[in-house]
Design a protein around this motif. Sequence first.
Motif, PDB file in Angstrom:
ATOM      1  N   ASP A   7       0.822  -1.281   0.054  1.00 20.62           N
ATOM      2  CA  ASP A   7       0.032  -0.100  -0.053  1.00 20.62           C
ATOM      3  C   ASP A   7       0.818   1.344   0.056  1.00 20.62           C
ATOM      4  O   ASP A   7       0.261   2.369  -0.245  1.00 20.62           O
ATOM      5  CB  ASP A   7      -1.030   0.006   1.206  1.00 20.62           C
ATOM      6  N   HIS A   8       2.075   1.072   0.352  1.00 24.65           N
ATOM      7  CA  HIS A   8       3.061   2.237   0.542  1.00 24.65           C
ATOM      8  C   HIS A   8       4.260   2.274  -0.477  1.00 24.65           C
ATOM      9  O   HIS A   8       5.064   2.935  -0.339  1.00 24.65           O
ATOM     10  CB  HIS A   8       3.364   2.568   1.972  1.00 24.65           C
ATOM     11  N   ARG A   9       4.482   1.153  -1.121  1.00 24.47           N
ATOM     12  CA  ARG A   9       5.431   1.081  -2.225  1.00 24.47           C
ATOM     13  C   ARG A   9       5.623   1.793  -3.029  1.00 24.47           C
ATOM     14  O   ARG A   9       4.878   2.722  -3.613  1.00 24.47           O
ATOM     15  CB  ARG A   9       5.147  -0.491  -2.803  1.00 24.47           C
ATOM     16  N   LEU A  10       6.993   2.449  -3.008  1.00 23.62           N
ATOM     17  CA  LEU A  10       7.590   3.455  -4.240  1.00 23.62           C
ATOM     18  C   LEU A  10       8.298   2.674  -4.946  1.00 23.62           C
ATOM     19  O   LEU A  10       9.466   2.319  -4.660  1.00 23.62           O
ATOM     20  CB  LEU A  10       8.219   4.480  -3.419  1.00 23.62           C
ATOM     21  N   ASN A  11       8.115   2.655  -6.210  1.00 23.01           N
ATOM     22  CA  ASN A  11       9.017   2.123  -7.194  1.00 23.01           C
ATOM     23  C   ASN A  11      10.083   3.095  -7.633  1.00 23.01           C
ATOM     24  O   ASN A  11       9.656   4.341  -7.751  1.00 23.01           O
ATOM     25  CB  ASN A  11       8.253   1.879  -8.642  1.00 23.01           C
ATOM     26  N   ILE A  12      11.360   2.442  -7.687  1.00 28.23           N
ATOM     27  CA  ILE A  12      12.443   3.515  -7.714  1.00 28.23           C
ATOM     28  C   ILE A  12      13.337   2.882  -8.772  1.00 28.23           C
ATOM     29  O   ILE A  12      13.530   1.825  -9.163  1.00 28.23           O
ATOM     30  CB  ILE A  12      13.239   3.445  -6.645  1.00 28.23           C
ATOM     31  N   ARG A  13      13.941   3.997  -9.729  1.00 27.69           N
ATOM     32  CA  ARG A  13      14.610   3.610 -10.894  1.00 27.69           C
ATOM     33  C   ARG A  13      15.928   4.397 -10.368  1.00 27.69           C
ATOM     34  O   ARG A  13      15.839   5.708 -10.306  1.00 27.69           O
ATOM     35  CB  ARG A  13      14.134   3.941 -12.183  1.00 27.69           C
ATOM     36  N   VAL A  14      17.103   3.875 -10.384  1.00 26.80           N
ATOM     37  CA  VAL A  14      18.208   4.620  -9.986  1.00 26.80           C
ATOM     38  C   VAL A  14      19.418   4.320 -11.190  1.00 26.80           C
ATOM     39  O   VAL A  14      19.520   3.213 -11.715  1.00 26.80           O
ATOM     40  CB  VAL A  14      19.045   3.793  -8.791  1.00 26.80           C
ATOM     41  N   ILE A  15      19.870   5.469 -11.813  1.00 28.23           N
ATOM     42  CA  ILE A  15      20.601   5.371 -12.803  1.00 28.23           C
ATOM     43  C   ILE A  15      22.123   5.937 -12.286  1.00 28.23           C
ATOM     44  O   ILE A  15      22.135   6.988 -11.693  1.00 28.23           O
ATOM     45  CB  ILE A  15      20.172   6.348 -13.916  1.00 28.23           C
ATOM     46  N   THR A  16      23.285   5.018 -12.682  1.00 31.90           N
ATOM     47  CA  THR A  16      24.484   5.469 -11.961  1.00 31.90           C
ATOM     48  C   THR A  16      25.445   5.310 -13.026  1.00 31.90           C
ATOM     49  O   THR A  16      25.534   4.841 -14.250  1.00 31.90           O
ATOM     50  CB  THR A  16      24.854   4.442 -10.856  1.00 31.90           C
ATOM     51  N   GLU A  17      26.615   6.169 -12.783  1.00 32.49           N
ATOM     52  CA  GLU A  17      27.644   6.017 -13.537  1.00 32.49           C
ATOM     53  C   GLU A  17      28.463   4.884 -13.481  1.00 32.49           C
ATOM     54  O   GLU A  17      29.156   4.439 -14.380  1.00 32.49           O
ATOM     55  CB  GLU A  17      28.366   7.286 -13.399  1.00 32.49           C
ATOM     56  N   TYR A  18      28.741   4.454 -12.376  1.00 29.78           N
ATOM     57  CA  TYR A  18      29.744   3.184 -11.933  1.00 29.78           C
ATOM     58  C   TYR A  18      28.882   1.949 -11.649  1.00 29.78           C
ATOM     59  O   TYR A  18      27.756   2.051 -11.068  1.00 29.78           O
ATOM     60  CB  TYR A  18      30.700   3.868 -10.836  1.00 29.78           C
ATOM     61  N   PRO A  19      29.518   0.978 -11.949  1.00 33.96           N
ATOM     62  CA  PRO A  19      28.681  -0.366 -11.440  1.00 33.96           C
ATOM     63  C   PRO A  19      28.726  -0.614 -10.150  1.00 33.96           C
ATOM     64  O   PRO A  19      27.874  -1.013  -9.371  1.00 33.96           O
ATOM     65  CB  PRO A  19      29.768  -1.292 -12.206  1.00 33.96           C
ATOM     66  N   TRP A  20      29.793   0.021  -9.376  1.00 31.62           N
ATOM     67  CA  TRP A  20      29.903  -0.209  -7.647  1.00 31.62           C
ATOM     68  C   TRP A  20      28.544   0.619  -7.183  1.00 31.62           C
ATOM     69  O   TRP A  20      28.070   0.361  -6.124  1.00 31.62           O
ATOM     70  CB  TRP A  20      31.193   0.115  -6.965  1.00 31.62           C
ATOM     71  N   SER A  21      28.486   1.798  -7.894  1.00 31.49           N
ATOM     72  CA  SER A  21      27.302   2.752  -7.380  1.00 31.49           C
ATOM     73  C   SER A  21      25.767   1.978  -7.498  1.00 31.49           C
ATOM     74  O   SER A  21      25.174   2.000  -6.580  1.00 31.49           O
ATOM     75  CB  SER A  21      27.205   3.828  -8.036  1.00 31.49           C
ATOM     76  N   ASN A  22      25.859   1.347  -8.567  1.00 30.64           N
ATOM     77  CA  ASN A  22      24.624   0.259  -8.760  1.00 30.64           C
ATOM     78  C   ASN A  22      24.692  -0.443  -7.842  1.00 30.64           C
ATOM     79  O   ASN A  22      23.237  -1.066  -7.368  1.00 30.64           O
ATOM     80  CB  ASN A  22      24.635  -0.025 -10.186  1.00 30.64           C
ATOM     81  N   LEU A  23      25.564  -1.350  -7.457  1.00 24.29           N
ATOM     82  CA  LEU A  23      25.571  -2.141  -6.493  1.00 24.29           C
ATOM     83  C   LEU A  23      25.132  -1.858  -5.109  1.00 24.29           C
ATOM     84  O   LEU A  23      24.369  -2.286  -4.382  1.00 24.29           O
ATOM     85  CB  LEU A  23      27.135  -2.940  -6.267  1.00 24.29           C
ATOM     86  N   PHE A  24      25.571  -0.794  -4.719  1.00 29.98           N
ATOM     87  CA  PHE A  24      25.204   0.210  -3.543  1.00 29.98           C
ATOM     88  C   PHE A  24      23.577   0.385  -3.603  1.00 29.98           C
ATOM     89  O   PHE A  24      22.921  -0.090  -2.474  1.00 29.98           O
ATOM     90  CB  PHE A  24      25.707   1.562  -3.558  1.00 29.98           C
ATOM     91  N   ALA A  25      23.113   0.697  -4.688  1.00 31.90           N
ATOM     92  CA  ALA A  25      21.652   0.761  -4.866  1.00 31.90           C
ATOM     93  C   ALA A  25      20.776  -0.711  -4.587  1.00 31.90           C
ATOM     94  O   ALA A  25      19.970  -0.854  -4.035  1.00 31.90           O
ATOM     95  CB  ALA A  25      21.043   1.406  -5.881  1.00 31.90           C
ATOM     96  N   TYR A  26      21.513  -1.725  -5.301  1.00 36.10           N
ATOM     97  CA  TYR A  26      20.980  -2.886  -5.109  1.00 36.10           C
ATOM     98  C   TYR A  26      20.914  -3.400  -3.603  1.00 36.10           C
ATOM     99  O   TYR A  26      19.842  -4.136  -3.186  1.00 36.10           O
ATOM    100  CB  TYR A  26      21.837  -3.900  -5.488  1.00 36.10           C
TER     101      TYR A  26
END
Length: 157
Positions: free
Chosen positions: A119-138
């Motif tokens: 009921d409160h879920r927020l779908n998020i799309r994260v766009i990063t320059e580096y693969p390690w930043s994307n791993l952080f979002a993961y």
Amino acid sequence: MNNIGVKNPAADLTNIGFTEGTAFWNEDPATLAAKTLANGQGKKADSGALVVDTGEFTGRSPKDRFIVKDDITADTVNWGEINKEFSAQKFEQLREKVVAYLNGKDIYVRDAYACADPDHRLNIRVITEYPWSNLFAYNLFLRPDESEISSMVPDWT
């Protein structure tokens, strides 16, 4: 734009200005870590963990918090020294500058969500320059499975 990986077939980054380069969508942690190591952006610790030197400024400065003041936030944010106003016009200029900087580069896209309660879920799309930043979002956000990703539409990018 070249798209690689698992994504909603309708997902398209051209609507926010990305027209060149390759977008790697929702890559698994092992792939992101391997790319980080291959790019010389990190090292493996004795424990096997990925270690990344993020530079001089490693933490969030509480006095560097800017929120776009608009119809939604105008009366719901406690404005002041910590929650500083940022105009929609300045945000758009900054967004355009970031997109121009990243356009033509490899970028990493992560579809995720915040809040386990549907009921409160927020779908998020994260766009990063580096693969390690994307791993952080993961690691930071909740992870949809492939069937959820295939129909996911972000509430926030």
